[in-house]
Design an enzyme around this catalytic site. Structure first.
Site, short mmCIF file in Angstrom:
data_model
loop_
_atom_site.label_atom_id
_atom_site.label_comp_id
_atom_site.label_asym_id
_atom_site.label_seq_id
_atom_site.Cartn_x
_atom_site.Cartn_y
_atom_site.Cartn_z
N ASN A 1 0.70 -1.32 -0.09
CA ASN A 1 0.08 0.08 0.13
C ASN A 1 0.99 1.25 0.14
O ASN A 1 1.43 1.53 1.02
CB ASN A 1 -1.08 0.16 1.17
CG ASN A 1 -1.87 1.32 1.47
OD1 ASN A 1 -1.94 2.08 0.55
ND2 ASN A 1 -2.43 1.35 2.66
N LYS B 1 0.16 4.31 -0.18
CA LYS B 1 -0.56 5.51 0.44
C LYS B 1 -0.52 6.55 -0.62
O LYS B 1 -0.40 6.54 -1.67
CB LYS B 1 -0.12 5.55 1.81
CG LYS B 1 -0.31 4.39 2.66
CD LYS B 1 0.32 4.52 4.18
CE LYS B 1 -0.01 3.20 4.83
NZ LYS B 1 0.11 3.06 6.37
N HIS C 1 -9.21 0.74 5.28
CA HIS C 1 -8.11 1.20 5.74
C HIS C 1 -8.05 2.12 7.03
O HIS C 1 -8.85 3.00 6.94
CB HIS C 1 -7.10 1.91 4.93
CG HIS C 1 -5.55 1.67 5.28
ND1 HIS C 1 -5.08 2.71 6.48
CD2 HIS C 1 -4.51 0.85 5.20
CE1 HIS C 1 -3.84 2.39 6.85
NE2 HIS C 1 -3.37 1.37 6.22
N GLU D 1 -6.63 4.65 8.17
CA GLU D 1 -6.32 6.10 7.51
C GLU D 1 -7.62 6.59 7.14
O GLU D 1 -7.80 7.82 6.90
CB GLU D 1 -5.38 6.25 6.93
CG GLU D 1 -3.99 5.97 7.68
CD GLU D 1 -2.65 5.34 6.99
OE1 GLU D 1 -2.53 5.61 5.92
OE2 GLU D 1 -1.89 4.92 7.80
N GLU E 1 -4.92 -4.86 10.75
CA GLU E 1 -3.88 -3.94 10.84
C GLU E 1 -4.14 -3.07 12.15
O GLU E 1 -4.95 -2.20 12.41
CB GLU E 1 -3.71 -2.98 9.60
CG GLU E 1 -3.63 -3.44 8.21
CD GLU E 1 -3.19 -2.22 7.33
OE1 GLU E 1 -1.97 -2.65 6.95
OE2 GLU E 1 -3.49 -1.41 7.26
N GLY F 1 3.22 2.09 10.70
CA GLY F 1 4.12 3.17 10.66
C GLY F 1 5.20 3.44 11.77
O GLY F 1 5.55 4.51 11.95
N SER G 1 3.94 -2.34 10.06
CA SER G 1 5.64 -2.30 10.56
C SER G 1 6.00 -3.71 10.14
O SER G 1 7.15 -4.32 10.52
CB SER G 1 5.59 -1.85 12.02
OG SER G 1 5.57 -0.81 12.00
#
Ligand code: 13P
Length: 249
Positions: free
Chosen positions: A10, A12, A93, A95, A163, A169, A209
Site C-alpha cells: 500500500n 498510500k 483502511h 487512515e 492492521e 508506521g 510495520s
C-alpha cells in the site's frame, strides 16, 4: 490446506511516475515466485501507468466509492479503478476510517460495490492502542467485521487485513502470539459468516510495520495468509525480501 500467500504493498500518498521503476523491479522479482500472489496499490494517479508498465502483475486502488457514478467530487468508483487497470482495491483502511470518518456500514458498502464490480477486495480492520491496552482488541475487531464484511460469498476475492493502528508506521508489532490469537478469532468469524469452505479460503493478511526482518516470523503464524505493507513496499530493495520470505515458507 494452507492458502496461497498474498503480499500487498500500500503506497498510500507516495509514488510518482519516477517510482514506476520500483514497481517494475518488484513485479519482475515477484514473477520468479509463482507460489506467491503479490500486488501494489499506488495512488490513483499511478494505477493506469503502473498497470501498463507491469502487465500481468496485480495493481489496485486504496479506496473506492460505494456508488458506481455520479456527483461525488474527488471520489473514485470501483468501475473507474477497474477501467484504469486495477484488479483489486483496499477498503476500510484505518487512515480512511479515522481521517475520513468512514463507518463500518460505509466500508461494507464499498466492499460490496468493489466485489460486484469484479475487483478483489482487501478489507482492513484493527484496534487503536487504548483498546489493545484495555484487552478489548478481539471484541473490537470482531465488531468491526460484523459491521463491515460484505454479505456476499467470499473466498478468493475477499481478503481481510488485520492492521492494529498502533503498529502502523511505528516500527511496533504485536507478538506472534497476539497475532495468532487475533487471526484465529477473525478466521472463526469468517467461517461463521461464509461457511467452512469459503471462510477458510478467505485470506487474512497482517499489516503494521512488516519488514524483511520480521516477515518470516509474522507470515509463519497460523492463519496469517499474507501481509499488507506500507513503508517497506515503496522500494524493491525493501519489498522483495518480504515476497521472498513468503515464497520460502
Ligand atoms: P506500515 O507497513 O508502514 O506500518 O503501514 C502498514 C499499512 O498501513 C498498510 O496498509
Amino acid at each position: 490446506m494452507a492458502n496461497r500467500k498474498y503480499i500487498v504493498g500500500n503506497w498510500k500518498m507516495n509514488g510518482d511516475h519516477a517510482a514506476l521503476a520500483e514497481a517494475k523491479a518488484i513485479a519482475q522479482a515477484a514473477a520468479a515466485h509463482a507460489g506467491v500472489d503479490a500486488a501494489l496499490c499506488p495512488p490513483a494517479t499511478l494505477i493506469a501507468p503502473m498497470a501498463e508498465a507491469v502487465k500481468g502483475f496485480a495493481v489496485g486502488g486504496q479506496d473506492c466509492h460505494a456508488e458506481p457514478k455520479g456527483a461525488f467530487t474527488g471520489s473514485m468508483s470501483a468501475g473507474l479503478l477497474q477501467d484504469a487497470g486495477a484488479t483489486l482495491t483496499i477498503v476500510g483502511h484505518s487512515e480512511r476510517r479515522e481521517g475520513f470518518g468512514e463507518s463500518d456500514a460505509a466500508v461494507q458498502a464499498k466492499a460490496l460495490a468493489a466485489m460486484t464490480t469484479g475487483l478483489d477486495v482487501i478489507l482492513c480492520v484493527g484496534e487503536p492502542k487504548n483498546v489493545r491496552e484495555d484487552a478489548e482488541a478481539e471484541a473490537y475487531v470482531l465488531n468491526q467485521l460484523d459491521g463491515s464484511l460484505p454479505d456476499v460469498a467470499a473466498g478468493r476475492t475477499l481478503a481481510v487485513a488485520y492492521e492494529p493502528i498502533w503498529a502502523i508506521g511505528t516500527g511496533l508489532t504485536p507478538t506472534a502470539d497476539d497475532v495468532r490469537v487475533m487471526h484465529a478469532a477473525i478466521r472463526g468469524k469468517l467461517i461463521d459468516r461464509y461457511g467452512p469452505e469459503l471462510g477458510a479460503a478467505t485470506r487474512i493478511l497482517y499489516g503494521g510495520s512488516v519488514t524483511g526482518d520480521n516477515a518470516t516470523e509474522l507470515l509463519g503464524v497460523d492463519n496469517v495468509d499474507g501481509a499488507l505493507v506500507g513503508g517497506a513496499s515503496l522500494t524493491a530493495a525493501k519489498f522483495v525480501p518480504i515476497i521472498e520470505a513468503a515464497a520460502a515458507l
